[in-house]
Design an enzyme around this catalytic site. Structure first.
Site, short mmCIF file in Angstrom:
data_model
loop_
_atom_site.label_atom_id
_atom_site.label_comp_id
_atom_site.label_asym_id
_atom_site.label_seq_id
_atom_site.Cartn_x
_atom_site.Cartn_y
_atom_site.Cartn_z
CG HIS A 28 -0.78 -0.14 2.49
ND1 HIS A 28 0.21 0.55 3.12
CD2 HIS A 28 -1.34 -0.91 3.45
CE1 HIS A 28 0.24 0.23 4.40
NE2 HIS A 28 -0.68 -0.66 4.62
CG HIS A 82 -3.96 -5.92 12.19
ND1 HIS A 82 -4.97 -4.99 12.06
CD2 HIS A 82 -2.91 -5.42 11.49
CE1 HIS A 82 -4.53 -3.98 11.33
NE2 HIS A 82 -3.29 -4.21 10.96
CD GLU A 84 -3.40 -3.04 6.80
OE1 GLU A 84 -2.79 -2.92 7.87
OE2 GLU A 84 -3.21 -2.32 5.81
CG ASP A 86 -1.30 -7.04 6.11
OD1 ASP A 86 -2.38 -6.56 6.48
OD2 ASP A 86 -0.22 -6.72 6.63
CG HIS A 144 -1.33 -0.15 10.90
ND1 HIS A 144 -1.58 -1.02 9.87
CD2 HIS A 144 -1.33 1.08 10.36
CE1 HIS A 144 -1.71 -0.37 8.76
NE2 HIS A 144 -1.56 0.88 9.01
CG ASP A 163 0.60 -4.44 11.54
OD1 ASP A 163 0.85 -5.51 10.97
OD2 ASP A 163 -0.23 -3.62 11.11
CE1 TYR A 191 5.36 -3.56 9.08
CE2 TYR A 191 4.96 -2.51 11.19
CZ TYR A 191 4.55 -3.32 10.17
OH TYR A 191 3.30 -3.89 10.22
CG HIS A 224 4.31 -7.74 8.58
ND1 HIS A 224 3.82 -8.30 7.43
CD2 HIS A 224 3.37 -6.90 9.03
CE1 HIS A 224 2.61 -7.82 7.20
NE2 HIS A 224 2.30 -6.96 8.16
FE1 FEO Z 1 -1.66 -3.35 9.61
FE2 FEO Z 1 0.33 -6.01 8.69
O1 FEO Z 1 -1.20 -4.94 8.76
#
Ligand code: FEO
Length: 396
Positions: A28, A82, A84, A86, A144, A163, A191, A224
């Protein structure tokens, strides 16, 4: 069972069952120069629990890794830390394949997952028993997304931090201490600057609350990049340093140019900073992009921005970068605006307005040359670089 994709052991009862996205370069709008991973975790307890899933397209990889540990249909609970995509893109397929007894999320997670996928989830209580161990939850709203929460599995001391503490770093090694530490520090800082910086006040509140929880911490497992099994103080103090945003002894000069006039001013300013003894980085937006700029700004106490005027507006590449940076709310920056124009000259004025809106300290008015900078103008920006670098030194 051995497979093409295998699970990796995180602790006695926890396995990494995520996916490696080696070649993603645009996350993104964030240049993920080293790819990323979508980490999902399997807890083997009386209630077998999956923590988060992976991005759509990586479902098969995750399921295959799970299958090397346990029949996926034995999963009882799924926890969405989370929402989101991903981490939730494969959630609907996973629910269909696994048919779990319960899917848990935060209050906002329930709303978000319903809106995205029509999935109904149960809102987590403070903790749930998995049999031998318990999973407890702390909401971390806006870190996030509004739905974000972190989970802690007490039996093995694993903090699933979603995250937080993550890095966009694809690799074949599970542990951060097995990587070059310069790479880990760069990717963690990048990040933070590009994903979390805007919520720095909340980060400090979470960091302050952690000691009271008295967690018997063994592993920090972000969603991640590699995981941490030691040096937790180093990880937490890095996040505290990022969040406090104290001035750093570095400068960055960000510019775009049409016919090299703004470039000449940028170079003169950078040389002034260098002459005053402060490390400086020059970034030309023709060959760089916004996430590299934000990382450099976050790690600098002095940031200068220069652009030409085009069609009565600041050059579009600079408008893009300033809009992006503004949303991430950098604090405690000394700034400077400059530019070049042929006639109307809105560029440097618009940069100044954006820097003022971001509360940059702008002790020297902008410098803007017509067509081509004169020697006097070049000397003026050189001296501005020197003066602002001296001011930065005094603030350290
Ligand atoms: Fe806020 Fe890895 O997504």
């Amino acid at each position: 069972m051995k497979s093409f994709y295998n699970a990796e052991r995180v602790s006695e009862n926890v396995w990494w069952v995520g996916a490696v996205d080696w070649h993603v370069r645009n996350f993104h709008g964030y240049l993920t120069e080293r790819g990323t991973t979508y980490n999902a975790f399997l807890i083997i307890d009386e209630k077998v629990t999956l923590i988060d899933t992976v991005k759509e397209g990586f479902f098969d990889e995750m399921m295959e890794r799970i299958s090397t540990v346990i029949d996926p249909e034995k999963i009882d609970y799924i926890v969405s830390n989370h929402a989101e995509p991903d981490h939730s893109g494969a959630l609907a397929s996973t629910i269909e394949a696994v048919k779990p007894e319960k899917v848990f999320s935060s209050v906002m997670g329930a709303k978000t997952l319903k809106a995205y996928y029509g999935i109904d989830t149960q809102v987590v209580p403070q903790s749930i028993s998995l049999g031998q161990g318990s999973l407890s939850f702390v909401e971390t709203r806006m870190l996030h997304w509004p739905d974000s929460m972190i989970s802690f599995y007490d039996r093995d001391g694993v903090l699933f931090s979603q995250d937080a503490f993550g890095q966009h770093l694809a690799g074949s090694k599970l542990w951060a201490d097995d990587y070059d530490q310069g790479i880990i520090e760069h990717e963690m800082s990048k990040y933070y600057a590009n994903i979390i910086n805007a919520q720095s006040t909340k980060v400090l509140a979470v960091l302050d609350s952690l000691p009271a929880l008295n967690l018997p911490l063994q592993v920090i497992a972000p969603d991640h990049g590699p995981l941490f099994r030691k040096d937790f103080d180093k990880v937490f103090s890095a996040y505290r340093r990022y969040a406090e945003q104290k001035p750093q002894a570095k400068a960055v000069v960000v510019y775009c140019t049409m016919w090299h006039a703004t470039e000449a001013l940028a170079r003169a300013f950078a040389d002034g900073v260098r002459h005053a003894g402060i490390e400086v980085e020059l970034i030309d937006l023709a060959v760089s992009e916004r996430s590299a700029v934000m990382t450099a700004v976050a790690n600098s106490g002095l940031a200068a921005f220069g652009a030409p005027t085009m069609n009565n507006q600041v050059f579009p590449a600079m408008a893009d970068v300033l809009t992006y940076i503004k949303g991430l709310k950098p604090l405690n920056k000394i700034g400077f605006a400059f530019g070049s124009c042929g006639w109307s000259g809105e560029g440097a004025k618009q940069i100044t307005a954006e820097l003022e809106a971001m509360k940059f300290d702008l002790p020297i008015p902008f410098v803007q040359s017509k067509y081509k900078p004169t020697q006097e103008e070049l000397m003026k920006v050189f001296e501005a670089g020197e003066t602002l670098a001296e001011k930065l030194k005094q603030s350290l």
